[in-house]
Design an enzyme around this catalytic site. Structure first.
Site, PDB file in Angstrom:
ATOM      1  N   ASP A  42      67.386  45.581 -16.068  1.00  0.00           N
ATOM      2  CA  ASP A  42      67.728  45.747 -17.480  1.00  0.00           C
ATOM      3  C   ASP A  42      67.543  47.198 -17.922  1.00  0.00           C
ATOM      4  O   ASP A  42      68.306  47.705 -18.735  1.00  0.00           O
ATOM      5  CB  ASP A  42      66.867  44.839 -18.362  1.00  0.00           C
ATOM      6  N   LYS A 125      79.753  21.420   0.131  1.00  0.00           N
ATOM      7  CA  LYS A 125      80.756  21.286  -0.918  1.00  0.00           C
ATOM      8  C   LYS A 125      80.004  21.338  -2.238  1.00  0.00           C
ATOM      9  O   LYS A 125      79.213  20.450  -2.560  1.00  0.00           O
ATOM     10  CB  LYS A 125      81.487  19.952  -0.777  1.00  0.00           C
ATOM     11  N   CYS A 417      55.232   4.672 -36.536  1.00  0.00           N
ATOM     12  CA  CYS A 417      55.168   5.706 -35.501  1.00  0.00           C
ATOM     13  C   CYS A 417      54.066   5.368 -34.494  1.00  0.00           C
ATOM     14  O   CYS A 417      52.919   5.152 -34.877  1.00  0.00           O
ATOM     15  CB  CYS A 417      54.898   7.067 -36.126  1.00  0.00           C
ATOM     16  N   CYS A 420      51.139   8.051 -34.949  1.00  0.00           N
ATOM     17  CA  CYS A 420      50.308   8.204 -36.151  1.00  0.00           C
ATOM     18  C   CYS A 420      50.325   6.982 -37.066  1.00  0.00           C
ATOM     19  O   CYS A 420      49.601   6.942 -38.055  1.00  0.00           O
ATOM     20  CB  CYS A 420      50.743   9.435 -36.933  1.00  0.00           C
TER      21      CYS A 420
END
Ligand code: IVH
Length: 692
Positions: A42, A125, A417, A420
């Site tokens: 770079d 291939k 959930c 939680c």
């Protein structure tokens, strides 16, 4: 080695840099033994960019800085192939392959009176997209897709962005013309990276590396294509003039010497027995490669015999493919659950009776979203076929409806959930792909404090595009959470070698590494930190413009939604989200702790640009408006050149505009500039300014 020319001789220096960059591309892509790090590469590249900006007359079309061109307006042009691009006949077992050797090749050669025994060149291939590259007097002039075999599409601009494709052959004595046929493909690791990023942006993911490679080759904007690590190898010559090859291997060797990669794994076999042995060997070994292979290609080694054998209307008689069995495996869905992600979206996931697929044991597969579960009608207890997309990411191909028993159960998405306990809601989001926009249903946990969500936030915070804390992987993060050492990203900065070394299976040395990496992340640019915070709707690009505009985290934190909306490219909804994020008590606390831990809160780019503005010069403090199509620069590059020199860019022309940089087909902005008497410059004048 002669000493490299110094920068006092820009012409020689530029030529040397171009040669060096091309040589390092060859070392990396063809010989696979790089001599320098990406960072040093770079460095050379940047030096050439700067040198050419200062001396535009030194820029050549085969300079590596000229790989990325402008966005294509309209469609790709259709171009006739010099000779049809055929496809290969397939064989699926040993008998079929022996038949090819006996009947298609040997019998025909005998009939034609050929005494010479055919040898076979055998190679992997690779699953990618077939293309054809034209080189005139050593210069890459055109690249086509296979298309319908007779006509392909001109995708030269996109192919130029692929660093594995040399812009000029590595020889002082190139053939008058040569066509290299080969395959553009995507490494599995790169495929995984792209799909992850697409998922985060809410874009449809690619099904496999082949689709991703083919899809990206057809994009209109080379800039986007350049960001994808597409690779290339050549497997056969097309039409050529001014050079001769006796064998397939000789061609491949010559191509390599010229700087074109070939399939790394290949061999020449004297008979079909040896071919079969090589094929068997690779059936297992191929799984460890970083690219997809679905078989082997067997080609008659002597090119002279190709002419004798000829082709059918569809495929050559001198070559054939051997296809390995596809890795689709049957298993049973034992359970479906859903896991919360960093934005609160829960992704449904199937757990299977563990099975081996393409070399590894598969136990889970993502089912993506609620709509996908409905569309495929996947139920608990179902027998399903699974495969690995790109041979890495396991996924359900289909349900075996005929095997569905009475005891299967439809999955009920959880109402709370799992992490939680917060009540879940079903939301609709739009998934965009090139072809279509689809609305899909997703499960969402609205609790921003959800620990499951925080786990994902920490992983994201440490990831490559963000704070880049290399040694801090998912497993370690889980351990840290389990031990109560870390609950959110800011806790990472309280970790010490002692705390880490106490963890199970953690050596002192690796503990030290992790702590050093975490320490180093404090220096990251503000743009990276903003991306890492996981502000809703703020990805890497928005984070960059925010950092540049506000320059410090402090200023952004204090800004109102209206002030944020003034940033170019930031809409009202995103601005609201950002302001709300910084106003939220928990997020505020998190950001405060990151700041006190000593993280950099200044934009390094903005700092550099300010210094340039203060140093004066043609661009310092001047506002530019860009319009029309530039031929030598992309919009982004031109804006960067302006800003790096202390200038500013704006979207519309006003009395405050200093210059309008007008490219081809400039429209209303140009007219307005003329009306207001603003200075209008073309690309040549812009380049002159760059040199001042
Ligand atoms: S030789 C007539 N070698 O597989 C074409 N092809 O249908 C002869 N492919 O589209 C090509 N890896 O692009 C050859 N090592 C390899 C290959 C290969 C992939 C592609 C090729 C063609 C398809 C065969």
């Amino acid at each position: 080695m002669a000493k490299p020319p110094s920068s006092k001789d820009p012409k020689a220096r530029a030529a040397w840099l171009r040669g060096e960059l091309a040589r390092h591309d060859r070392l990396y892509y063809v010989e696979q033994r790089p001599e320098i790090t990406d960072r040093d590469y770079d460095g050379l590249y940047r030096e050439l960019v700067d040198l050419e900006a200062a001396h535009p007359e030194l820029r050549t079309s085969d300079s590596p800085t000229q790989r990325v061109g402008n966005e294509l307006k309209g469609g790709f042009q259709s171009v006739d192939h010099k000779r049809p691009m055929l496809s290969l006949d397939n064989t699926y077992n040993e008998d079929e392959l022996r038949h090819f050797d006996e009947e298609t090749v040997k019998k025909r050669l005998e009939k034609a009176g050929v005494k010479e025994a055919p040898a076979y060149e055998v190679e992997l291939k690779v699953d990618g997209a077939a293309i054809s590259l034209w080189y005139e007097k050593g210069e890459f002039v055109r690249g086509l897709t296979r298309g319908n075999g007779v006509q392909g599409e001109d995708i030269t601009a996109n192919l130029r962005t692929i660093r594995a494709i040399p812009l000029r052959l590595n020889t002082g004595d190139p053939p008058a013309f040569i066509e290299f046929r080969g395959e553009v493909y995507l490494a599995r690791s790169e495929f995984a990276r792209i799909n992850k990023a697409r998922e985060e942006e809410g874009l449809e993911t690619f099904a496999n590396p082949r689709n991703a490679a083919a899809g990206n080759l057809k994009r209109k904007d080379p800039k986007v294509v350049a960001k994808i690590g597409l690779k290339f190898f050549t497997h056969m010559p097309g039409v050529f003039e001014g050079v001769e090859f006796e064998t397939q291997s000789e061609y491949l060797k010559q191509a390599e010497a010229w700087g074109l990669p070939t399939v790394p794994h290949r061999t020449v076999c004297k008979d079909i027995g040896a071919v079969l042995k090589y094929i068997h060997e690779w059936d297992t070994k191929r799984r460890e490669l970083d690219f997809d292979t679905d078989g082997m290609v067997i080609k008659v080694e002597q090119l002279e015999l190709h002419t004798v054998l000829g082709t059918t209307s569809k495929s050559p008689r001198y070559a054939i493919a051997f296809k390995y069995k596809a890795d689709e495996v049957e298993t049973e869905v034992l359970e479906i659950d859903a896991k919360v992600g960093k934005t609160g979206v829960l992704t449904p996931r199937a757990r299977f009776t563990p099975v081996q697929v393409a070399g590894t044991t598969v136990t889970y597969a993502s089912l993506h979203n609620l709509s996908e579960v409905e569309r495929k009608d996947i139920r608990i207890g179902d027998k399903v076929m699974i495969e690995k997309a790109g041979e890495i990411i396991p996924q359900v191909v289909r349900v075996l409806a005929e095997k569905r028993g009475k005891n299967v159960k439809k999955w009920q998405p959880p109402s709370e959930c799992p992490s939680c306990g917060h009540k879940l809601e079903i939301r609709e989001t739009v998934h965009k792909s090139k072809e279509e926009q689809r609305t899909v249903k997703v499960l969402h946990c609205a609790n921003a404090r959800c620990p499951g969500r925080y786990r994902e936030r920490i992983i994201y915070f440490a990831s490559r595009g963000c704070m880049d804390i290399e040694d801090l992987g998912e497993k370690l993060i889980d351990k840290l959470i389990a031990e109560g050492l870390v609950k959110d990203p800011a806790d990472l900065y309280d970790l010490t070698v002692e705390k880490l070394a106490n963890l199970e299976r953690m050596a002192e040395k690796s503990a030290q590494n992790v702590v050093e990496r975490i320490e180093a992340s404090k220096k990251m640019d503000l743009a990276k930190l903003l991306a890492a915070l996981n502000i809703p709707m703020v990805g890497a690009r928005t984070a960059e413009v925010l950092a540049e505009h506000f320059e410090t985290l402090e200023k952004l934190r204090e800004a109102s939604a209206e002030a944020i909306e003034e940033v170019e490219g930031v809409g009202p909804i995103v601005a609201e989200n950002i302001a709300a994020f910084f106003a939220d008590a928990v997020e505020k606390n998190l950001v405060d702790r990151l700041v006190s831990a000593g993280l950099n809160t200044k934009s390094l780019t903005a700092k550099k640009r300010k210094a340039a503005a203060a140093a004066g010069g043609a661009f310092a403090g001047k506002t530019f408006v860009l319009t029309g199509t530039l031929t030598k620069y992309t919009r982004d590059d031109a804006e960067k050149l302006i800003k790096d020199r202390g200038g500013k860019t704006a979207g519309s022309v006003s009395a405050k505009t200093d210059y309008v940089l007008a490219g081809e087909k400039a429209g209303s902005k140009l007219a307005k500039a003329q009306k207001l008497g603003v200075a209008v410059i073309d690309e040549a004048a812009f380049e002159k300014l760059l040199k001042e």
